[in-house]
Design a protein around this motif. Structure first.
Motif, PDB file in Angstrom:
ATOM      1  N   GLN A  63       0.820  -1.205   0.000  1.00 18.89           N
ATOM      2  CA  GLN A  63       0.000   0.000   0.000  1.00 18.89           C
ATOM      3  C   GLN A  63       0.856   1.257   0.000  1.00 18.89           C
ATOM      4  OE1 GLN A  63      -2.432  -0.629   3.499  1.00 18.89           O
ATOM      5  NE2 GLN A  63      -4.161  -1.379   2.292  1.00 18.89           N
ATOM      6  N   GLN A  64       1.874   1.266   0.836  1.00 20.43           N
ATOM      7  CA  GLN A  64       2.730   2.445   0.916  1.00 20.43           C
ATOM      8  C   GLN A  64       3.475   2.682  -0.400  1.00 20.43           C
ATOM      9  OE1 GLN A  64       2.972   4.694   3.418  1.00 20.43           O
ATOM     10  NE2 GLN A  64       1.301   3.563   4.376  1.00 20.43           N
ATOM     11  N   GLY A  65       3.951   1.618  -1.026  1.00 21.51           N
ATOM     12  CA  GLY A  65       4.748   1.781  -2.231  1.00 21.51           C
ATOM     13  C   GLY A  65       3.948   2.047  -3.486  1.00 21.51           C
ATOM     14  N   PHE A  66       2.805   1.359  -3.649  1.00 24.92           N
ATOM     15  CA  PHE A  66       2.110   1.413  -4.929  1.00 24.92           C
ATOM     16  C   PHE A  66       0.716   2.032  -4.861  1.00 24.92           C
ATOM     17  CE2 PHE A  66       5.200  -2.013  -5.170  1.00 24.92           C
ATOM     18  CZ  PHE A  66       5.883  -1.682  -6.325  1.00 24.92           C
ATOM     19  N   GLN A  67       0.197   2.218  -3.651  1.00 26.87           N
ATOM     20  CA  GLN A  67      -1.083   2.904  -3.520  1.00 26.87           C
ATOM     21  C   GLN A  67      -0.881   4.369  -3.137  1.00 26.87           C
ATOM     22  OE1 GLN A  67      -3.967   0.812  -1.134  1.00 26.87           O
ATOM     23  NE2 GLN A  67      -5.228   2.637  -0.814  1.00 26.87           N
ATOM     24  N   PHE A  68       0.025   4.600  -2.184  1.00 29.22           N
ATOM     25  CA  PHE A  68       0.310   5.963  -1.736  1.00 29.22           C
ATOM     26  C   PHE A  68       1.571   6.536  -2.376  1.00 29.22           C
ATOM     27  CE2 PHE A  68      -1.684   3.917   2.136  1.00 29.22           C
ATOM     28  CZ  PHE A  68      -2.956   4.359   1.818  1.00 29.22           C
ATOM     29  N   LEU A  69       2.261   5.724  -3.191  1.00 27.67           N
ATOM     30  CA  LEU A  69       3.468   6.146  -3.919  1.00 27.67           C
ATOM     31  C   LEU A  69       4.546   6.711  -2.975  1.00 27.67           C
ATOM     32  CD1 LEU A  69       1.940   7.842  -7.103  1.00 27.67           C
ATOM     33  CD2 LEU A  69       2.660   5.468  -6.764  1.00 27.67           C
ATOM     34  N   ASP A  70       4.655   6.121  -1.807  1.00 32.51           N
ATOM     35  CA  ASP A  70       5.698   6.503  -0.850  1.00 32.51           C
ATOM     36  C   ASP A  70       6.772   5.413  -0.887  1.00 32.51           C
ATOM     37  OD1 ASP A  70       7.224   7.557   1.136  1.00 32.51           O
ATOM     38  OD2 ASP A  70       5.609   7.733   2.603  1.00 32.51           O
ATOM     39  N   MET A  71       7.539   5.383  -1.976  1.00 34.35           N
ATOM     40  CA  MET A  71       8.465   4.295  -2.204  1.00 34.35           C
ATOM     41  C   MET A  71       9.632   4.303  -1.225  1.00 34.35           C
ATOM     42  SD  MET A  71       8.841   1.576  -3.890  1.00 34.35           S
ATOM     43  CE  MET A  71       7.573   1.803  -5.157  1.00 34.35           C
ATOM     44  N   GLY A  72      10.026   5.472  -0.736  1.00 36.50           N
ATOM     45  CA  GLY A  72      11.091   5.524   0.255  1.00 36.50           C
ATOM     46  C   GLY A  72      10.697   4.810   1.536  1.00 36.50           C
ATOM     47  N   TYR A  73       9.488   5.093   2.024  1.00 33.48           N
ATOM     48  CA  TYR A  73       8.998   4.451   3.241  1.00 33.48           C
ATOM     49  C   TYR A  73       8.778   2.964   3.010  1.00 33.48           C
ATOM     50  CZ  TYR A  73       6.267   3.924   7.545  1.00 33.48           C
ATOM     51  OH  TYR A  73       5.813   3.540   8.780  1.00 33.48           O
ATOM     52  N   ALA A  74       8.244   2.601   1.828  1.00 31.07           N
ATOM     53  CA  ALA A  74       8.033   1.192   1.506  1.00 31.07           C
ATOM     54  C   ALA A  74       9.354   0.431   1.480  1.00 31.07           C
ATOM     55  CB  ALA A  74       7.318   1.062   0.162  1.00 31.07           C
ATOM     56  N   SER A  75      10.408   1.066   0.975  1.00 30.10           N
ATOM     57  CA  SER A  75      11.723   0.422   0.949  1.00 30.10           C
ATOM     58  C   SER A  75      12.248   0.198   2.359  1.00 30.10           C
ATOM     59  CB  SER A  75      12.703   1.282   0.148  1.00 30.10           C
ATOM     60  OG  SER A  75      12.286   1.408  -1.204  1.00 30.10           O
ATOM     61  N   ALA A  76      12.010   1.153   3.240  1.00 30.44           N
ATOM     62  CA  ALA A  76      12.422   0.978   4.633  1.00 30.44           C
ATOM     63  C   ALA A  76      11.657  -0.178   5.277  1.00 30.44           C
ATOM     64  CB  ALA A  76      12.192   2.270   5.409  1.00 30.44           C
ATOM     65  N   LEU A  77      10.361  -0.281   4.982  1.00 31.27           N
ATOM     66  CA  LEU A  77       9.563  -1.401   5.495  1.00 31.27           C
ATOM     67  C   LEU A  77      10.091  -2.726   4.967  1.00 31.27           C
ATOM     68  CD1 LEU A  77       5.965   0.098   5.106  1.00 31.27           C
ATOM     69  CD2 LEU A  77       7.168  -0.329   7.259  1.00 31.27           C
ATOM     70  N   ALA A  78      10.480  -2.746   3.694  1.00 31.87           N
ATOM     71  CA  ALA A  78      11.008  -3.975   3.101  1.00 31.87           C
ATOM     72  C   ALA A  78      12.289  -4.412   3.799  1.00 31.87           C
ATOM     73  CB  ALA A  78      11.259  -3.764   1.611  1.00 31.87           C
ATOM     74  N   TRP A  79      13.156  -3.468   4.129  1.00 31.60           N
ATOM     75  CA  TRP A  79      14.390  -3.824   4.807  1.00 31.60           C
ATOM     76  C   TRP A  79      14.153  -4.220   6.253  1.00 31.60           C
ATOM     77  CZ3 TRP A  79      19.138  -5.145   3.393  1.00 31.60           C
ATOM     78  CH2 TRP A  79      19.462  -4.971   2.044  1.00 31.60           C
TER      79      TRP A  79
END
Length: 287
Positions: free
Chosen positions: A243-259
């Motif tokens: 959701q953060q990466g592809f729905q809200f386009l917050d890819m920086g935060y999504a990358s942090a969640l992934a790590w």
């Protein structure tokens, strides 16, 4: 090895390094990334949705892994007793669910677990049991997802079945001569001899459970109106990351969640290896 190395660098190592760099930026996939330091990681510590998704994922993993491995072991023991041409037929039947697309499984169980007309509740009604609202009641959503995930046990069953086939028959004969009963033979011969395979499936099932996404997203996040009825009960970690990466386009935060997820999986796997090696029997070490 060159084709494999190229694939590793281009499709795995490269994107992982890129996501690590992006985790220190604010990036909306449109403009240029802006460096923000550790802001994304500090934000995770304060985000209540992260805590909720971690809880849901941990709840599911703790329930799913032992249930899936226990049921797969029962199925593998059943397969091991079947001989002749029927053995191949049943092995194929047990493995077929693993080939079903996860999206199709999610849609299928959305109907099976329907509180009013679902097959599961209709079956329970035969015994006078009033089935719960599996897909709308927050208290039953995660148990329903665990029930759905038990559909796909083919790979685990086949791995354990292969391990059972490799147990030397003379060990059972020796145990039988010594007067060991069925439970004693299972505990003293079968479990130690297949402990390596059990250890392996525990690790891979744990990793898969922590990365659960497809079925849950298909069942619960395709209809935003329906989503309001169960709140965050089906919000798993990878769903929130998506959701953060592809729905809200917050890819920086999504990358942090992934790590964060990568670090959690690495730590859990390390602990499992350290603890599991104490209980796994390796025949090569006895020689």
């Amino acid at each position: 090895m060159l084709p494999w190395l190229l694939g590793l660098v281009i499709f795995q190592a490269g994107p992982m390094i890129a996501s690590l760099v992006l985790s220190f930026t604010e990036y909306d996939l449109i403009g240029s990334p802006a460096f923000v330091g550790f802001d994304n990681y500090r934000r995770m510590m304060e985000d209540p949705q992260v805590a909720r998704s971690v809880y849901n994922t941990a709840y599911y993993t703790v329930l799913h892994v032992p249930l899936a491995i226990g049921l797969a072991l029962v199925l593998a023991l059943m397969l091991n007793r079947i001989t002749g041409r029927a053995a191949g037929v049943f092995r194929t039947i047990f493995y077929l669910p693993s080939m079903t697309p996860y999206v199709a499984v999610g849609v299928l169980f959305l109907f099976l677990l329907n509180g009013q007309a679902g097959v599961v509740n209709q079956f329970l009604a035969l015994f006078g049991i009033d089935g719960p609202q599996w897909t709308t009641d927050p208290a039953w959503i995660k148990p329903g997802i665990v029930l759905m995930s038990l559909w796909n046990l083919g790979s685990t069953t086949i791995i354990l079945f292969a391990a059972l086939r490799n147990v030397p028959g003379e060990l059972y004969e020796a145990a039988l001569i010594d007067g060991a009963g069925p439970w004693q033979r299972f505990r003293g011969v079968t479990l130690p001899m297949i402990s390596g395979a059990l250890f392996f499936v525990v690790i891979i099932n744990t990793i898969a459970s922590l990365q659960l996404f497809d079925q849950v997203y298909t069942m619960f996040f395709g209809n935003q109106i329906a989503q309001q009825s169960y709140g965050d009960s089906a919000l798993f970690f990878v769903v929130y990351l998506f959701q953060q990466g592809f729905q809200f386009l917050d890819m920086g935060y999504a990358s942090a969640l992934a790590w964060l997820l990568f670090a959690v999986i690495a730590v859990i796997t390390f602990v499992q290896v350290k603890v599991g090696n104490r209980f796994v029997y390796y025949e090569a070490e006895e020689r």
